[in-house]
Design an enzyme around this catalytic site. Structure first.
Site, mmCIF file in Angstrom:
data_model
loop_
_atom_site.group_PDB
_atom_site.id
_atom_site.type_symbol
_atom_site.label_atom_id
_atom_site.label_comp_id
_atom_site.label_asym_id
_atom_site.label_seq_id
_atom_site.Cartn_x
_atom_site.Cartn_y
_atom_site.Cartn_z
ATOM 1 N N ASP A 163 0.734 -1.122 0.469
ATOM 2 C CA ASP A 163 0.245 -0.363 0.023
ATOM 3 C C ASP A 163 1.159 1.172 0.064
ATOM 4 O OD1 ASP A 163 0.778 -0.899 2.369
ATOM 5 O OD2 ASP A 163 -0.060 0.827 3.272
ATOM 6 N N LYS A 167 -6.710 0.003 6.711
ATOM 7 C CA LYS A 167 -5.201 0.638 7.680
ATOM 8 C C LYS A 167 -5.345 1.764 7.684
ATOM 9 C CE LYS A 167 -0.824 0.947 6.940
ATOM 10 N NZ LYS A 167 0.543 0.994 6.211
ATOM 11 N N GLU A 200 -2.395 0.417 13.858
ATOM 12 C CA GLU A 200 -1.067 0.183 13.549
ATOM 13 C C GLU A 200 -0.805 1.940 14.403
ATOM 14 O OE1 GLU A 200 -0.001 -0.271 9.909
ATOM 15 O OE2 GLU A 200 2.196 -0.076 9.964
ATOM 16 N N GLU A 244 3.006 2.548 14.871
ATOM 17 C CA GLU A 244 4.403 2.132 14.425
ATOM 18 C C GLU A 244 5.307 2.971 15.367
ATOM 19 O OE1 GLU A 244 5.360 1.820 11.125
ATOM 20 O OE2 GLU A 244 7.567 1.585 11.482
ATOM 21 N N LYS A 286 -0.967 -4.217 14.193
ATOM 22 C CA LYS A 286 -0.554 -3.983 13.451
ATOM 23 C C LYS A 286 0.874 -3.274 14.459
ATOM 24 C CE LYS A 286 1.700 -3.132 8.687
ATOM 25 N NZ LYS A 286 1.789 -3.365 7.410
ATOM 26 N N SER A 302 2.565 -8.712 8.509
ATOM 27 C CA SER A 302 2.322 -7.545 7.545
ATOM 28 C C SER A 302 2.706 -6.764 7.150
ATOM 29 C CB SER A 302 0.640 -6.935 8.162
ATOM 30 O OG SER A 302 0.444 -6.197 6.897
ATOM 31 N N TYR A 307 6.419 6.835 5.098
ATOM 32 C CA TYR A 307 6.093 5.810 4.187
ATOM 33 C C TYR A 307 4.769 6.554 3.111
ATOM 34 C CZ TYR A 307 4.631 1.041 3.522
ATOM 35 O OH TYR A 307 4.931 -0.637 2.732
HETATM 36 P P1 13P Z 1 7.061 -2.783 6.525
HETATM 37 O O1 13P Z 1 6.854 -3.392 6.786
HETATM 38 O O2 13P Z 1 7.815 -2.392 5.292
HETATM 39 O O3 13P Z 1 7.261 -1.496 7.622
HETATM 40 O O4 13P Z 1 5.746 -1.214 6.380
HETATM 41 C C1 13P Z 1 4.071 -2.150 7.036
HETATM 42 C C2 13P Z 1 3.622 -0.787 6.346
HETATM 43 O O5 13P Z 1 2.370 -0.170 7.598
HETATM 44 C C3 13P Z 1 2.896 -0.975 5.640
HETATM 45 O O6 13P Z 1 1.504 -1.524 5.436
#
Ligand code: 13P
Length: 374
Positions: A49, A161, A201, A203, A243, A312, A374
């Site tokens: 994505d 997501k 998610e 992160e 996630k 994922s 990202y």
């Molecule tokens: P990565 O596995 O590269 O950290 O990507 C995770 C992400 O959030 C993509 O959906």
């Protein structure tokens, strides 16, 4: 609570056999698909994505221009890898891909369906600076989300997501953690109302010199806030996927952790914070090397877990594949083989049966990029 969530709650005890007698409920249908898929042993999610801007960075790394045709060629390569569905249960798409055709004219979502892979959709609109914080960010995308998600459902998406981030070196401030949790919770409630299973998610970025204990402490705080906010927003925990980042030392830390240490800390975190009703924990790779991400997942699946503990990954599934392709049509098969190799390795890791024998030095190279966006 929305009618979709109320109806799901009312009928969730009904055995599968009698389901055809009930009125069709989009959320109940998506949940049943996702629960079946996420719970299927030896499978995980392919995150493909990347926004057009991020996809551009990936293509630039192999000397290609960021054109629609190049993005289409790359995504076609990924989804047509023969037998991918054996290891991959879901694919997260960027909006462009949900509506995109493959090079041969077939819809990408139709190819995924043929492979037995459920399409999902990235719905956040990315990160922007969080005013009043210590140079931290917040994630945009709630405005108009319900209408966008209704359209994505019509186009075939069954899960969504939303990725927000928390930075350890920049704090994290109370404000940034609360904002991340509240945004995720609003998104999760809106997604469930629109028949999509939300992947939640937050992160915790790898950036920093801190040790694993500090990551553990921050992760506990972030997940506590996130579940509190989700409860306040009446999110059904049995209808979400998580996630998380794995609990590791910061990428610039002098300490390194073994897969067993990562598994120990990460499972301790999950047991402390995640209810067993959550069906699946689908980790992100976050800049770990391909092999590291697989080894860590394998270590987490050495015993029984209350949730399906799987992957994922974006970078940890795609890195070698992308480099092998290099934009050349004659390399498509080799690139697909590279993707399948990683997908199979992670499938084995989901089952706790992976060994790193025969892995290449390239697959062991870390992919951490400082201040990665990202
Ligand atoms: P990565 O596995 O590269 O950290 O990507 C995770 C992400 O959030 C993509 O959906």
């Amino acid at each position: 609570m929305s009618s979709s969530r109320r109806r799901y709650a009312r009928y969730s005890f009904v055995p599968t056999f009698f389901f055809f007698l009930l009125p069709i409920d989009p959320l109940a249908a998506s949940l049943r698909i996702m629960q079946k898929t996420v719970a299927s042993p030896g499978r995980g999610i392919l995150a493909m994505d990347e926004s057009n801007a991020t996809c551009g960075k990936r293509l630039a790394s192999i000397g290609l221009e960021n054109t629609e045709a190049n993005r289409q060629a790359y995504r076609t390569l990924l989804v047509t890898a023969p037998g991918l569905g054996q290891y991959i249960s879901g694919a997260i798409l960027f909006e462009e891909t949900l509506y995109q055709s493959a090079v041969d004219g077939r819809k990408i979502v139709d190819i995924l369906a043929e492979q037995g892979i459920v399409p999902g959709i990235k719905v956040d609109k990315g990160l922007v600076p969080l005013a009043g914080s210590n140079n931290e960010s917040w994630c945009q995308g709630l405005d108009g989300l319900a209408a966008r998600e209704a359209a994505y459902y019509q186009a075939g998406a069954r899960f969504a997501k939303w990725r927000t981030v928390v930075s350890i070196p920049n704090g994290p401030s109370e404000l940034a953690v609360k904002e991340a949790a509240w945004g995720l919770a609003r998104y999760a409630a809106i997604s469930q109302d629109n028949g999509l299973v939300p992947i939640v998610e937050p992160e915790i970025l790898l950036d920093g010199e801190h040790g694993i204990e500090r990551t553990f402490e921050v992760a506990q705080k972030v997940w506590a806030e996130t579940f509190y906010a989700m409860a306040e927003n009446n999110v059904m925990f049995e209808g979400i996927l998580l996630k998380p980042s794995m609990v590791t030392p910061g990428a610039e830390s002098k300490d390194k952790a073994t897969p067993e240490q990562v598994a120990e800390y990460t499972l301790k975190l999950l047991h402390r914070r995640i209810p067993p009703s959550v069906p699946g924990i689908m980790f992100l790779s976050g800049g770990q090397s391909e092999v590291e991400a697989t080894q860590n997942l394998n270590a987490m699946n050495q015993g029984a877990n209350p949730w399906h503990v799987s992957f994922s990954y974006a970078r940890a599934l795609q890195n070698t594949c992308l480099k092998t392709w290099g934009g050349a049509p004659e390399n498509v098969k080799a690139a697909q083989d590279a993707l399948l190799l990683r997908a199979k390795a992670n499938s084995l890791a989901q089952l706790g049966k992976y060994t790193s024998d025969g892995e290449t030095a390239e697959a062991k190279e870390g992919m951490f990029v400082k201040n990665y966006s990202y």
